[in-house]
Structures are given as structure tokens and as C-alpha cells.
Enzyme design. Structure first.
Site, PDB file in Angstrom:
ATOM      1  N   ASP A   2     -30.098  41.394  41.599  1.00  0.00           N
ATOM      2  CA  ASP A   2     -29.946  40.274  41.020  1.00  0.00           C
ATOM      3  C   ASP A   2     -28.643  39.778  41.365  1.00  0.00           C
ATOM      4  OD1 ASP A   2     -30.659  38.160  39.427  1.00  0.00           O
ATOM      5  OD2 ASP A   2     -31.691  39.461  37.922  1.00  0.00           O
TER       6      ASP A   2
ATOM      7  N   ASP B  27     -26.465  45.449  45.450  1.00  0.00           N
ATOM      8  CA  ASP B  27     -27.024  45.182  44.298  1.00  0.00           C
ATOM      9  C   ASP B  27     -28.208  44.216  44.481  1.00  0.00           C
ATOM     10  OD1 ASP B  27     -27.052  44.864  41.398  1.00  0.00           O
ATOM     11  OD2 ASP B  27     -25.938  43.015  41.706  1.00  0.00           O
TER      12      ASP B  27
END
Length: 257
Positions: A11, A9
């Protein structure tokens, strides 16, 4: 070949806002050095893969477009498999429209096969009204993701899930979502790396997308606390990650071999 490969992932894991999370650059460099397969995985459909790679490069992380897998890519590929050379009315930005074009889709304003919802700042209520009428008239509603909000430097703004919720409420029709935690996106990313479920490690900062999606597909899961989840939040969930670490700098050694 390495024992594991990684879905990362972005952010909250690689960066937070405009700041790189300490250790992220070094971790990615280690993956490259050891030839460990990985993809940057994002539920943001706004940017193209090239745009995302450029942002990472600007932050000091070596990245190419092929290193990036977005929910827009997953959505476009899913639709191309379900109905090749179909038509779509789109609420979203270049990341989504480019992905659909590249997968043989034509964007139309009338009588589309699908209404596809992404996120962004260019939409207005008129386009949401239009999407609502098209769904009411029979177009299938597709969400690139169901994230209710998006983080920005100024705070949160309504995300794809919030826009989709309006259309669902108005039409009584439920959207099909392709982005995390949907197995459509999570499985497609794994297959792109050529990994088995047992070889796949999902690293994320959000329980309801990254960790839930990884858990449902029997991936190993690593929750980092550098984003939107605190350690005490884990008590709220019936499932749990395999590992909980402060940040990507603390990924367990046994996973990086």
C-alpha cells in the site's frame, strides 16, 4: 544471478486504495523478465497470501501466493520456532488464523501460551477484554505489527498497534511485535529469497516501518513518495533512505540489473 533482490511494500508502493500506482505493473514485469528475486511484503495480517495475490491479479499484476510475505506468516513461523505446537488466543482474521493453523498452532479460548493480535473489523470489546485477562494471567502478548492505523477508502481506522496499546496499558505488559520494522519479519523475508543483507533492497513509503527496518539490517532502502511520506518529512528522522524517488516507476537503474 542478479545483483539485488527486492522486498516490496504494497500500500503506497504498488497501489493506493483501489488504484494501481503508475509504473508498478511494469516494474514487477521487469523483475520477472530479468529473474530478479522479490517478495510483496505487507504488515496487514487480515488476508491470506492467496487473497493478497488475487487482489494483485485483479489489478493487473501477475502474482502467486508464494510471491507474498505477510506479518501473519512471519508471526506464525516465529511462534512455531519458539514453541512448536503451541496454543494461541487470536484477535484477527483469516490471514492470521490460517497462518497459525498451517504452522501447527491450536486456537483456544482458555489458558493459551500466547495472545496474538492482528487487525480487522470483526473484533469487539468483549474479545479485547478477554485478551486482557489472558495476558494478565500469564499469556505472552504478541503483536503482528505495531501500526497505529490502517488506511481505508473512507479514511483511517485503528490498526493493530492501537488495539495492542489498550491491552498494554491495562495489563502493564509489553507486546513483542513481529511485523515491520522488526528484524524477525525483515530477516525472514530476506532468507526466503536466499539473499544476503548486501543484496537486499527494501522499497517502501513509510519511514518508521519500511525504511527503519531496512536500515537496521543494512539493506539498501528506497523511499517512494507515492504513499504516506513527503520529501520534507525526511528532516524529522535521524536515519535516511539510500534513495528517494517519486514512485516505483523511478527505481534507479543500477538496482535492477
Amino acid at each position: 544471478m542478479s545483483k539485488f533482490g527486492f522486498l516490496l511494500d504494497m500500500d503506497g508502493v504498488i497501489y493506493k486504495g483501489k488504484e494501481l500506482i503508475p509504473g508498478a505493473k511494469e516494474f514487477v514485469a521487469t523483475l520477472r523478465e530479468k529473474e530478479i528475486p522479490f517478495l510483496f511484503l505487507t504488515n496487514n495480517s487480515q488476508r491470506t497470501r492467496r487473497d493478497v495475490a488475487h487482489k494483485l491479479e485483479q489489478m493487473g499484476i501477475s502474482a502467486e501466493a508464494d510471491d507474498v510475505f505477510t506479518c501473519a506468516i512471519a508471526t506464525a513461523r516465529y511462534l512455531a520456532e519458539r514453541k512448536p505446537e503451541g496454543t494461541a488466543f487470536v484477535i484477527g482474521e483469516s490471514g492470521l488464523t490460517t497462518a497459525l493453523f498451517k504452522n501447527g498452532y491450536t486456537l483456544v479460548d482458555d489458558d493459551p501460551d500466547f495472545v496474538v493480535i492482528g487487525e480487522g473489523r470483526t473484533m469487539n470489546f468483549e474479545t479485547i477484554e478477554k485478551a486482557t485477562r489472558l495476558v494478565q494471567n500469564g499469556a505472552k502478548l504478541i503483536a503482528t505489527n505495531l501500526d497505529p492505523s490502517c488506511p481505508t477508502d473512507e479514511g483511517i481506522r485503528p490498526g493493530c498497534g492501537a488495539i495492542v496499546a489498550m491491552i498494554e496499558a491495562a495489563t502493564g505488559k509489553q507486546a513483542f511485535s513481529v511485523g515491520k520494522p522488526s528484524p524477525v519479519m525483515m530477516r525472514a523475508a530476506r532468507k526466503q529469497l536466499g539473499l544476503s543483507s548486501e543484496q537486499t533492497v527494501m522499497v517502501g513509503d513509510t519511514m518508521t516501518t519500511d525504511i527503519l527496518g531496512g536500515t537496521q539490517l543494512s539493506y539498501k532502502t528506497v523511499l517512494v513518495l507515492s504513499g504516506g511520506t513527503a520529501r520534507q518529512d525526511l528532516a524529522d528522522y535521524a536515519y535516511s533512505p539510500d534513495y528517494v524517488v517519486d514512485s516505483i516507476a523511478h527505481i534507479p537503474e543500477e538496482l535492477v540489473q
